[in-house]
Design a protein around this motif. Structure first.
Motif, short mmCIF file in Angstrom:
data_model
loop_
_atom_site.label_atom_id
_atom_site.label_comp_id
_atom_site.label_asym_id
_atom_site.label_seq_id
_atom_site.Cartn_x
_atom_site.Cartn_y
_atom_site.Cartn_z
N UNK A 151 50.12 -9.36 28.43
CA UNK A 151 49.40 -10.43 29.51
C UNK A 151 50.04 -11.83 28.92
N UNK A 152 49.79 -12.95 29.59
CA UNK A 152 50.05 -14.24 29.04
C UNK A 152 49.19 -14.66 28.13
N UNK A 153 49.73 -15.57 27.36
CA UNK A 153 48.76 -16.22 26.41
C UNK A 153 47.94 -17.05 26.97
N UNK A 154 48.00 -17.63 28.26
CA UNK A 154 47.00 -18.42 29.08
C UNK A 154 45.79 -17.47 29.49
N UNK A 155 46.08 -16.19 29.71
CA UNK A 155 45.17 -15.04 30.24
C UNK A 155 44.27 -15.06 28.93
N UNK A 156 45.13 -14.81 27.78
CA UNK A 156 44.28 -14.40 26.60
C UNK A 156 43.32 -15.46 26.18
N UNK A 157 43.83 -16.86 26.13
CA UNK A 157 43.01 -17.78 25.96
C UNK A 157 41.80 -18.02 26.87
#
Length: 112
Positions: free
Chosen positions: A44-50
């Motif tokens: 996943x993207x880092x934005x999704x993780x955040x």
């Protein structure tokens, strides 16, 4: 163009999402993983993780479960036999319950 209606969530749901997000972030930190490393492992993207770590709703449940698994957040018993037994018990219970539920004629008060 009509803008999509924003979904509202109960206070308990929002608190649960925030708690799960914090558990995932804590697990990531305890394992010494950067956000980018965990995001890469989960695909996943880092934005999704955040967003998940902040408790934002909207992420696929499978992604959230995978993140929890990767960082050691225990959501269910990890014993495969126990999971299969619990699944079998629920399958049995579902066979005893009605296949469908008729709409209620009374107003539902879901304000917790």
């Amino acid at each position: 163009m009509v803008s999509p209606r924003k979904r509202s969530y109960s206070r308990i749901t929002r608190q649960g999402l925030a708690l799960l997000g914090k558990l995932i972030r804590t697990g990531r930190s305890e394992r010494g993983l950067t956000a980018q490393e965990l995001a890469d492992r989960a695909g996943i993207s880092r934005t999704t993780l955040y967003n998940i770590e902040k408790g934002a709703p909207g992420a696929e449940v499978g992604i959230v479960f995978e993140l929890a698994c990767l960082v050691g957040v225990r959501l269910f018993d990890y014993d495969e036999g126990a999971l299969q037994a619990q699944t079998a018990r629920l399958d049995e219970k579902l066979t005893l319950l009605p296949k469908s539920v008729r709409p209620s004629r009374r107003e539902v008060d879901d304000a917790f």
